[in-house]
Write an enzyme that holds these catalytic residues in place. Structure first.
Site, PDB file in Angstrom:
ATOM      1  CG  HIS A 261      31.515  43.227  35.341  1.00 36.52           C
ATOM      2  ND1 HIS A 261      32.379  42.174  35.296  1.00 36.52           N
ATOM      3  CD2 HIS A 261      30.505  42.916  34.454  1.00 36.52           C
ATOM      4  CE1 HIS A 261      31.925  41.272  34.434  1.00 36.52           C
ATOM      5  NE2 HIS A 261      30.800  41.704  33.904  1.00 36.52           N
ATOM      6  CG  HIS A 301      36.218  36.945  41.280  1.00 34.27           C
ATOM      7  ND1 HIS A 301      35.213  36.053  41.005  1.00 34.27           N
ATOM      8  CD2 HIS A 301      36.482  37.604  40.135  1.00 34.27           C
ATOM      9  CE1 HIS A 301      34.891  36.162  39.735  1.00 34.27           C
ATOM     10  NE2 HIS A 301      35.629  37.091  39.182  1.00 34.27           N
ATOM     11  CG  ASP A 357      39.745  43.662  36.247  1.00 30.34           C
ATOM     12  OD1 ASP A 357      40.010  43.621  35.038  1.00 30.34           O
ATOM     13  OD2 ASP A 357      38.625  43.444  36.712  1.00 30.34           O
TER      14      ASP A 357
END
Ligand code: CMC
Length: 422
Positions: A261, A301, A357
């Site tokens: 996460h 994702h 990210d």
């Protein structure tokens, strides 16, 4: 075509027809068929656990909107504090509302001295700042007797204000502790992102560069909410037991801490550092594909099966930051990885694209943040999203304490065997 779904229980021949609204049908249909029948859905892949009017996300199309506003417009034209107001209140503030909100947040940035002197000072010298932040969030609630008064709107608003204003202070304090630097008190004459950067980096006559202040604000905007992700779901699950918002936010932050996460950007930088050189990229990708190596961190994702719009904005922001700080040497490896992965059938077939990210860690590193601070940087703005969902949950008459069911796969009843007989 009717907007309904009909389910038949072949064991009994019983049929139930229920409406489909917004692509969702109520699980009560199953209950109607047979109250002892449950849906098996590990990781909630196909389950909508709540109604929400906060964030719209279309993963196939790569769309993200807060309260209807496209993330691209907010990142270009808004500020984090304005976005936090929007998430919490449903509308952008007018000038007077914004001024009041900014002043309210600014006047709540200080924390009780005991938080620093007694609580934070008790950590081991090399404690991970995210572990410190998780515990500090829960501890912060113990300073406010009204924290548990969640049925009162003024009290809820007060806690929301405190959490949004004080999380950056806690975050910077955890960092300064971990490097042995004296704590820098909040400066109420600075903007939200500038105050945070100042608390992080002030030594001598440090001045915040306005371009980096803006980049920090954009990163905060991009991370402010992302509908029912693991952390927000943790916030809702814990909040559904009517725990106070500090404890619930600590639970959400704990979920965020995990490398699948919020910890992914930390994992990305470690991965890029391990790869070391663009010549090693093809071999690394082969290892990912064969399962010999790790996953390609920062790719893929649960919801986005297209470009994560936040990743596109972050890549642009990265270049703006590098103009001030100089290029992060890991950038070339990241660009090569992206190029190779996006043209490889393994990633194409599985619809694996860079997520938020993939580039954020490179910016954070260029801004001087140690890798261990990356998830903390995610948690600061996500506090607004967590609280918007917490507030929505408490006002939702259809919600109850979260309590999923299980599919029991253990042994049937058996007689206890005394120790001597085992
Ligand atoms: N590298 C290589 N293969 C991958 C990756 C990856 N990053 N992500 C998914 N896959 C493969 C996976 O092995 C599986 O292949 P197969 O069908 O052959 O078994 C397929 O793609 C589907 O993967 P999944 O694990 O079922 O997908 P998921 O929706 O459960 O996982 C994810 C989503 C984000 C956990 C995963 O893509 C992942 O681990 N990515 C790397 C970690 C990461 O970057 N996380 C940050 C997420 S974005 C931040 C946020 O919003 O919190």
């Amino acid at each position: 075509m009717p907007d309904t779904i009909t389910i038949t229980d072949d064991r009994t021949g019983k049929t139930v027809t229920v409406p489909i609204e917004g692509g969702v049908f109520p699980a009560s249909a199953v209950r109607e068929l047979d109250p002892s029948l449950f849906i098996y859905d590990p990781a909630y892949m196909q389950t909508a656990a709540c109604k929400s009017a906060i964030t719209f996300l279309d993963g196939e199309a790569g769309i993200l909107r807060y309260r209807g506003y496209p993330i691209e417009q907010l990142a270009e034209r808004s500020t984090y504090l304005e976005v936090a107001y929007l998430l919490l209140n449903g509308e952008l503030p007018n000038a007077a509302q914004l001024a009041q909100w900014q002043s309210d947040v600014t006047s709540h940035t200080f924390i009780h001295e005991n938080m620093r002197k007694r609580f934070v000072d008790g950590f081991h010298y090399d404690a991970h700042p995210m572990g410190m932040l998780v515990s500090s969030l829960a501890a912060l609630g113990t300073f406010y007797n009204d924290a548990k008064d969640i049925d009162s709107k003024p009290s809820r608003d007060k806690q929301i204000l405190r959490l949004i204003a004080k999380t950056p202070t806690l975050a910077a304090m955890c960092y300064r502790f971990s490097v042995g630097l004296p704590f820098v008190y909040p400066s109420n004459d600075l903007s939200f992102p500038a105050n945070f950067l100042n608390m992080m980096w002030k030594v001598g006559d440090y001045q915040v560069d306005p371009r980096l202040e803006r980049a920090m604000d954009v990163l905060f905007i991009l991370h402010a909410d992302h509908e029912q992700n693991c952390g927000t779901t943790a916030m809702r699950v814990v909040g559904s037991s009517h725990a106070d918002p500090y404890t619930s936010a600590a639970a959400a932050a704990s979920a965020l801490y995990g490398p699948l996460h919020g910890g992914a950007n930390e994992a990305v930088v470690r991965m890029l550092t391990e790869i070391g050189h663009i010549d090693n990229v093809p071999a690394f990708i082969e290892d990912v594909k064969s399962g010999k190596g790790s996953r390609l961190m920062g790719f893929g994702h649960r919801v986005y099966k297209n470009f994560d719009p936040r990743a596109t904005i972050i890549k642009k922001t990265a270049y703006e930051v590098f103009e001030v700080t100089g290029k992060n040497p890991l950038l070339d490896i990241a660009l090569k990885l992206e190029e190779v992965a996006l043209s490889d059938p393994y990633f194409i077939d599985r619809k694996l694209y860079p997520n938020v990210d993939f580039y954020s860690g490179l910016i954070y590193q260029a801004l001087g943040f140690p890798v261990a601070m990356f998830t903390v940087l995610f948690a600061i703005p996500r506090t607004a999203g967590w609280l918007a969902h917490w507030q929505e949950l408490l006002g939702d008459k259809e919600q109850k304490i979260s309590r999923p069911r299980q599919w029991y796969t253990g042994t049937d009843a058996r007689e206890y065997v005394p120790l001597v007989a085992r």
